[in-house]
Write a protein that holds these residues in place. Structure first.
Motif, PDB file in Angstrom:
ATOM      1  N   TRP A 158       0.863  -1.265  -0.001  1.00 36.93           N
ATOM      2  CA  TRP A 158       0.094   0.155   0.235  1.00 36.93           C
ATOM      3  C   TRP A 158       0.855   1.319   0.144  1.00 36.93           C
ATOM      4  CZ3 TRP A 158      -4.260   0.568  -1.966  1.00 36.93           C
ATOM      5  CH2 TRP A 158      -5.126   1.612  -1.925  1.00 36.93           C
ATOM      6  N   GLU A 181     -14.065   0.064  -8.248  1.00 35.61           N
ATOM      7  CA  GLU A 181     -13.846  -0.608  -6.913  1.00 35.61           C
ATOM      8  C   GLU A 181     -15.139  -1.193  -6.488  1.00 35.61           C
ATOM      9  OE1 GLU A 181     -12.378   1.975  -7.965  1.00 35.61           O
ATOM     10  OE2 GLU A 181     -10.125   1.716  -7.217  1.00 35.61           O
ATOM     11  N   ILE A 192     -15.027  -3.551  -3.006  1.00 37.32           N
ATOM     12  CA  ILE A 192     -14.010  -2.791  -2.104  1.00 37.32           C
ATOM     13  C   ILE A 192     -14.330  -1.272  -2.220  1.00 37.32           C
ATOM     14  CG2 ILE A 192     -12.334  -4.478  -2.091  1.00 37.32           C
ATOM     15  CD1 ILE A 192     -10.963  -3.356  -4.190  1.00 37.32           C
ATOM     16  N   VAL A 193     -13.692  -0.307  -1.312  1.00 32.60           N
ATOM     17  CA  VAL A 193     -14.027   0.972  -1.456  1.00 32.60           C
ATOM     18  C   VAL A 193     -12.865   1.620  -1.795  1.00 32.60           C
ATOM     19  CG1 VAL A 193     -14.599   2.877   0.169  1.00 32.60           C
ATOM     20  CG2 VAL A 193     -15.608   0.641   0.654  1.00 32.60           C
TER      21      VAL A 193
END
Ligand code: CO8
Length: 260
Positions: free
Chosen positions: A83, A136, A141-142
């Motif tokens: 990430w 997304e 997912i966000v």
């Protein structure tokens, strides 16, 4: 490097073409992001380079976005490292001192769309098979807040709201209509158009353009910088949830079955 990013610098024009070649689909794996960042930083530090054209060497795909295999079945440490590299890619590209033009010669979902939006100008091939957008929610997912901020900065608040909630992938004419891309061209004209647009942008004195770009983009960048650690922690705790791992697994299986 391992040849996942091919860089060609035209010293007389001061323009580099960065061609993503992480075949088959230019998914943004940790290795690819690392190589991408090194290539970009080299150009950033090269006084002879004032502009970059970002494009794909993969047929039909600009970038498939984040590599789903990096978000699935790995350790928390791995997710955090991954990430951080995604954040770094956005921070470097969004704030680049160079003129950045995306020559979008293929589909560009999710992280691929983020990359394109981080450039100063977007030219897309008008092939009806290609699509672009932040999809997304379709994966369960966000999109992180800074993906959202980047989309708001590109197409405005209302269009972002609808686009993000539905996880819309737009055809080239739709993407052009909402301002997600600036210009459509026939596929075979995309590189020459990018070069022509680049020379228009390079006609502006660098210093004035760079300060103006920073004035526009800095508040958005500062928001991530202020919350960088918590954004990593959010990602790790979200992605390690059983339900999210399950959605991603189902999505990967769907992608593989769709082929057969
Ligand atoms: N990651 C890993 N592998 C991928 C990805 C990906 N994103 N996309 C495709 N692949 C793989 C496929 O599984 C397939 O593998 P295999 O050959 O083993 O079957 C191979 O690449 C080729 O793919 P296709 O056969 O599907 O190729 P097509 O040309 O038919 O389609 C597309 C190409 C359009 C790119 C299609 O593969 C696709 O839609 N991929 C998924 C794209 C996507 O939804 N990406 C979203 C990733 S999530 C993201 O970027 C932001 C997440 C933010 C995180 C927030 C969490 C808190």
């Amino acid at each position: 490097g391992h040849g996942r990013v091919a860089v060609e610098l035209d010293s007389s024009a001061g323009v580099a073409v960065m061609k993503m070649e992480n075949l088959p689909v230019n998914s943004l794996s940790l290795d690819f992001l690392t190589e991408f960042l090194i290539s970009l930083e080299k150009l950033e530090n090269d006084r002879g380079c004032r502009g970059v054209i970002l494009t794909s060497g993969a047929p039909k795909i600009f970038s498939a976005g984040l590599d789903i295999m990096e978000m699935y079945g790995k350790s928390a440490e791995h997710y955090a490292e991954f990430w951080k590299a995604v954040q770094e890619m956005w921070l470097r590209l969004y704030q680049s001192n160079m003129v950045t033009i995306a020559a979008i010669n293929g589909s560009s979902p999710a992280g691929g769309c983020l990359m394109a939006m981080s450039c100063d100008y977007r030219i897309m091939a008008e092939n009806p098979k290609y699509s672009i957008g932040l999809n997304e929610t379709q994966l369960g997912i966000v999109a992180p807040f800074w993906f959202k901020d980047t989309l708001v900065n590109t197409i405005g608040n209302r269009a972002t709201e609808r686009s993000l909630e539905l996880g819309l992938l737009y055809s080239p004419p739709e993407a052009h209509k909402i301002g997600l891309v600036d210009q459509l061209v026939p596929e075979e004209k995309i590189q020459t158009t990018a070069a022509a647009v680049m020379s228009q942008w390079l006609a502006i004195p660098d210093h004035a353009r760079q300060i103006t770009k920073s004035m526009m983009r800095k508040p958005t960048v500062d928001r991530l910088l202020a919350h960088r650690e918590s954004d990593i922690q959010n990602f790790v705790s979200f992605i390690t949830k059983d339900s999210i791992q399950k959605s991603l697994q189902m999505y990967m299986e769907m992608l593989k079955q769709r082929r057969g």
